[in-house]
Scaffold this motif. Structure first.
Motif, short mmCIF file in Angstrom:
data_model
loop_
_atom_site.label_atom_id
_atom_site.label_comp_id
_atom_site.label_asym_id
_atom_site.label_seq_id
_atom_site.Cartn_x
_atom_site.Cartn_y
_atom_site.Cartn_z
N ALA A 8 0.70 -1.28 -0.09
CA ALA A 8 -0.23 0.02 -0.15
C ALA A 8 0.80 1.33 0.02
N HIS A 9 2.18 1.40 0.59
CA HIS A 9 2.63 2.44 0.73
C HIS A 9 3.81 2.50 -0.38
N ASP A 10 3.67 1.48 -1.38
CA ASP A 10 5.02 1.71 -2.16
C ASP A 10 4.18 1.77 -3.69
N THR A 11 4.29 3.10 -4.20
CA THR A 11 3.70 3.30 -5.62
C THR A 11 3.86 2.36 -6.67
N GLN A 12 5.09 2.32 -6.99
CA GLN A 12 5.62 1.51 -7.97
C GLN A 12 5.25 0.01 -7.96
N ALA A 13 5.65 -0.59 -6.77
CA ALA A 13 5.11 -1.92 -6.60
C ALA A 13 3.69 -2.18 -6.82
N THR A 14 2.88 -1.44 -6.09
CA THR A 14 1.51 -1.40 -6.42
C THR A 14 1.02 -1.60 -7.94
N ILE A 15 1.70 -0.49 -8.71
CA ILE A 15 1.58 -0.51 -10.17
C ILE A 15 1.96 -1.82 -10.70
N ASP A 16 2.91 -2.36 -10.44
CA ASP A 16 3.47 -3.64 -11.07
C ASP A 16 2.63 -4.69 -10.72
N GLU A 17 2.32 -4.69 -9.47
CA GLU A 17 1.49 -5.79 -9.08
C GLU A 17 0.18 -5.78 -9.91
N ALA A 18 -0.50 -4.65 -9.63
CA ALA A 18 -1.83 -4.44 -10.30
C ALA A 18 -1.83 -4.78 -11.89
N LYS A 19 -0.77 -4.50 -12.71
CA LYS A 19 -0.63 -4.95 -14.20
C LYS A 19 -0.53 -6.52 -14.04
N ARG A 20 0.31 -6.93 -13.17
CA ARG A 20 0.47 -8.39 -13.39
C ARG A 20 -0.76 -9.02 -13.24
N LEU A 21 -1.44 -8.69 -11.86
CA LEU A 21 -2.79 -9.46 -11.73
C LEU A 21 -3.63 -9.16 -12.62
N TYR A 22 -3.83 -8.19 -13.32
CA TYR A 22 -5.02 -7.75 -14.18
C TYR A 22 -4.84 -8.62 -15.53
N LYS A 23 -3.32 -8.72 -15.96
CA LYS A 23 -3.09 -9.44 -17.01
C LYS A 23 -3.17 -11.04 -16.73
N LEU A 24 -3.04 -11.46 -15.60
CA LEU A 24 -3.06 -12.90 -15.13
C LEU A 24 -4.43 -13.44 -15.18
#
Length: 939
Positions: free
Chosen positions: A113-129
């Motif tokens: 929650a407090h890491d913008t880039q990590a959240t972006i990367d994770e969200a994109k990965r999950l959306y694709k998955l």
């Protein structure tokens, strides 16, 4: 037109805040879609209940274990499969509404929650998955989350922005969304292909603000802040989406980021159950509701646009809140931080639940085992009927027709279904109170209550003990004057907190205790401080609430009035006393919430592992087959749980000429000492095999059994709920209304009549004894003139004679001081009778049992023989007429004798066999002598 479609025509979509495998695969989600449901939201807490509380995922877990995956990787595969399945079902809604609705929301790990880039990367990965166009990724509305929103929208990923509490934060979210659309446009993306909602949280705001209002005595403003705050947020929403900037995006196909009202389940049970749906209906909005609120809305929710009504009043209210010194902005900032922490805790609990499930699967351990020994076919047929009639689903829908033709004492008795959730929401306030009490130097707490108000606290006190630094809790639920006097001697009022606990607020015994100890404390600490030593737990509007206010009690806990006393273990009646002795109430309630997950309608008892439904069905069907004596064998550590479950079952099912008799604390004897009317339940702690050999002998003898294995004492949280649900199901199967108690008042009425006569004449009216022997006066409903004829006429010479006389069980009612020595003597008498007559024998102290098994004794088929043992009173105590007054018209000794003989008369009036022994000398010696006489006769 279906109600949800009518709501949609007003501009609001209903989404469902719930997900689990069987809910998706078993047809329930599709059924709701057919009724007009337009979306699904999920979170770690929901998944924890689903995975830990059912076998829905066990096969998948078994397959994944062999792949050498981490627990988090297993979690991801389990939940992504659910999201994909749900999204596929919602896809027609997505197309039908032109991508307005039909979404399923999934949360990025709160650890990021407090890491913008990590959240972006994770969200994109999950959306694709996940690979479903109608999935929304949930992102918190923190400062780190705002640029995440912009980037994800700019990448064409649907976003559900969560944890919005304040209007200012909402403005930031809307700006981040618009910037995201502008970024998407600059990248050449299609604006119409992306969607977003802004989840504005509701009920938590009221919970926090109302806590501050309580401190300053502004009760009339409670329950209003959240809706007022939302109305003003909606005005901001309308303004944002009418700007020229927005119109430019709109022309390019952009969709409005709708406000989604989240956390709309009512947390305060004193508020209307559809408050946060009815009060927030408006165009271009979404309301995501938990299952209970969803059912309540379908049942009686309104269909009127309300979000843009009374805006001026909303402004005035928030201004008044600020004028009172309550900083709403500070509260909402804190709520967001707490929300993140709660999500993190839920995620950790979820991972731990999966880890625990993995270990259990590897060990092949069974926490719920059933052996029906000849009754399997009947149970299977009943189980199919339960499924076909949608019994579990209808319980959650609060369908009173399961039990009766009218809703009386049913529709207003189902609040226990959400007790774990409600109590968990209130847990921080409870813990703050406990901390304050500990700081003030109290050493002891004495709970004054009867029945449902005292039995769960007794379980906690006796099972968990007192944690270091917390109060020692004891229970007073005997009107015997020597029992009352014990706490006069043992507990110094200066160091004691008195918990006055009664649902109705008018229980005679509880009020007598309260007046007595109030006067005692008044004399010791003075008028200015006496109120600080008392708290009340009661229903709103009760006599106790009024009295507590008049006497300036330290705290008044108002419980959900839609809960009967015997179903109140997980409500404030049980949880406040548990917290006072240092029980980790959040852990306890979380375990209860997992059992709620096991109990839900989506967990089919036929194709799933809904253990409360199965247990209740077994209880009910076996009772129909005359196996109606449910006998509990427990680990020693869990023995006091039996006293609580005894009341739950007896008072719920003992009526209308029927009954399931709970037998607790009985000696475990060899199989030949039991008749074929038994059903055995073994509740044991992990690694405790002390009763296993005896239990297996009962299994081998052909008795039907259920074995329940608990990991530790905190599993009792789930066990309370399991038995509440099971008892409700058993009521359905036996055609008994489980929530009323029509015969409980009979003994009370007769006792009051005796006391009224005593008040007028100065003496209690008592019948003449049949005979007197060795300082024991003997009364009987037959005409026996000696012990031998008495026993032979009422009980019989042996087990066969006992049955031929129409007897099935014996109930010993001891109107004596509860002590360890008396326990042992009564147990010896009980075992003697059990072995002789091969029957169920129960023991209860009076008048305590009147609030537990008393209903069954007068409402069942009348096959019991009742043995009353009434002690003489050596040291009596007066009951004040009023708190603070020395005037007294009655003593505790008079009260308990009136209760004993009042119950005797009530039993006689109901056609029961009653033997009464009035002891004129020392209780122990007299009970010992009585046991010897009976043993001599029946030997």
């Amino acid at each position: 037109m279906l109600k949800l479609n009518q709501l949609a025509s007003l501009g609001q979509s209903i989404w469902y805040d719930y997900i689990r495998r069987q809910f998706i695969t078993g047809g329930e989600l599709q059924s709701l879609i057919d009724k007009g449901l337009r979306g699904v939201t999920s979170n770690p807490s929901i998944f924890e209940k689903a995975i830990a509380g059912s076998s829905d995922y066990d096969e998948d877990i078994k397959n994944l274990i062999s792949q050498n995956l981490s627990v988090e990787e297993i979690y991801e595969k389990l939940v992504i499969k659910d999201i994909q399945l749900a999204a596929s079902l919602m896809l027609p809604v997505y197309y039908k509404t032109d991508s307005l609705d039909g979404y399923v929301s999934f949360e990025v790990s709160p650890k990021l929650a407090h890491d913008t880039q990590a959240t972006i990367d994770e969200a994109k990965r999950l959306y694709k998955l996940i690979d479903r166009k109608n999935v929304m990724i949930k992102v918190p509305a923190t400062q780190e989350g705002l640029p995440t929103i912009t980037e994800l929208i700019g990448s064409g990923i649907n976003v559900n922005v969560t944890l919005i509490f304040s209007i200012e934060n909402y403005k930031q979210v809307a700006e981040a969304y618009i910037q995201g659309l502008e970024l998407l446009s600059a990248r050449g993306g299609k604006l119409s292909a992306v969607s977003s909602v802004a989840s504005f949280f509701i009920s938590r705001i009221d919970s926090a603000v109302d806590k501050e209002l309580d401190k300053i005595g502004q009760e009339e403003l409670k329950g209003k802040t959240a809706i007022a705050n939302a109305k003003l947020a909606y005005k901001v929403f309308e303004k944002i989406y009418h700007t020229e900037r927005w119109k430019s995006l709109l022309k390019r196909g952009a969709k409005v980021q709708r406000l989604l009202w989240a956390s709309t389940g009512v947390k305060n049970p004193l508020f209307p159950d559809t408050l946060y749906v009815d009060g927030l209906i408006g165009k271009q909005t979404v309301n995501t509701v938990p299952p209970i609120t969803f059912n309540d809305f379908l049942n009686h929710g309104s269909l009127i646009v309300t979000i843009d009504e009374n805006i001026e009043e909303a402004v005035e209210l928030l201004n008044k809140i600020r004028e009172l010194g309550i900083d709403v902005n500070a509260i909402t900032e804190k709520l967001q931080l707490e929300g993140l922490e709660l999500f993190s805790i839920s995620f950790r609990n979820l991972i731990e639940a999966i880890r625990s499930k993995i270990e259990k699967i590897k060990e092949q351990s069974q926490s719920f085992r059933v052996i029906l020994n000849g009754y399997q076919s009947a149970i299977d047929n009943s189980m199919m009927e339960l499924k076909m009639q949608r019994v579990i689903e209808r319980i959650w829908e609060k369908d009173y027709t399961l039990w009766a033709d009218r809703p009386t004492e049913i529709s207003n008795r189902l609040g226990w279904l959400k007790s774990p959730d409600v109590s968990l929401v209130m847990s921080d306030d409870i813990l703050d109170f406990v901390e304050a009490v500990n700081k003030d130097g109290y050493k002891n707490a004495l709970l004054l209550g009867m029945g449902g108000s005292s039995l769960a606290p007794e379980v906690f006190a006796k099972t968990f003990g007192t944690k270091a630094g917390y109060l020692n809790l004891e229970i007073l639920d005997s009107t015997h004057p020597e029992a009352v006097f014990e706490y006069v001697e043992r507990f110094d009022p200066k160091e004691t907190l008195y918990i006055v606990s009664t649902k109705s607020g008018g229980t005679g015994e509880t009020f007598s205790f309260m007046k007595f100890f109030y006067n005692l404390t008044l004399k010791r600490v003075g008028k200015e401080k006496v109120g600080e030593h008392f708290i009340a737990i009661t229903d709103p509007g009760s006599g106790l609430e009024s009295t507590a206010k008049q006497l300036n009690f330290r705290k008044i806990f108002l419980n959900d009035p839609n809960i009967g006393g015997r179903y109140s273990a997980l409500s404030l009646f049980g949880i406040v006393p548990a917290a006072i002795i240092g029980v980790d109430i959040k852990k306890l309630l979380n375990n209860a919430a997992i059992m709620v997950g096991n109990s839900e309608g989506a967990n089919c008892p036929v194709h799933g592992d809904n253990t409360p439904a199965k247990l209740g069905l077994i209880m009910g069907e076996l009772a129909n087959q005359e196996r109606d004596k449910i006998t509990f064998i427990t680990s020693q550590k869990l023995s006091f749980f039996g006293n609580w479950v005894e009341q739950l079952i007896a008072e719920s099912t003992g009526k209308s000429g029927k009954g399931i008799l709970p037998v607790v604390g009985q000696e475990i004897l060899s199989p030949e000492n039991y008749s074929n009317d038994r059903f055995f339940v073994n509740i044991k702690l992990k690694n405790d095999d002390s009763n296993d050999a005896a239990f297996e002998k009962l299994v081998n003898a052909g008795h039907p059994v259920v074995s329940i294995l608990l990991d530790d004492v905190y599993d009792l949280g789930g066990e309370f709920f399991r038995w509440e649900m099971a008892t409700a199901v058993a009521g359905w199967r036996t055609m008994i209304q489980p929530f009323d108690q029509p015969n409980v008042e009979s003994a009370k009425i007769l006792a009051r009549e005796m006391l009224a006569q005593y008040s007028n004449e100065g003496k209690l009216s008592q019948p003449n004894p049949n005979f007197v022997s060795d300082c024991i006066k003997v009364y009987s409903t037959d005409y026996s003139k000696d012990f031998k004829s008495l026993i032979q006429n009422q009980l019989g010479v042996d087990a066969d004679d006992f049955r031929k006389k129409g007897n099935q069980y014996i109930a010993i009612h001891a109107y004596i001081k509860p002590t360890t020595d008396n326990d042992k003597m009564l147990h010896s008498l009980r075992t003697l009778l059990q072995e002789k007559y091969k029957s169920a024998v129960t023991v209860g102290y009076g008048p305590r049992f009147l609030h537990s098994t008393g209903q069954l004794h007068k409402g069942d088929a009348g096959k019991g023989v009742f043995i009353q043992i009434i002690s003489s009173v050596k040291k009596d105590l007066q009951i004040p007429d009023e708190a603070g007054s020395d005037d007294s018209k009655m003593s505790f000794g008079t009260l308990i004798k009136a209760q004993a003989f009042g119950d005797r008369k009530a039993l006689k009036n109901a056609g029961r066999k009653v033997i009464t022994f009035l002891l004129e000398s020392d209780d122990l010696k007299s009970i010992n002598k009585l046991t010897e006489k009976i043993e001599e006769i029946i030997d």
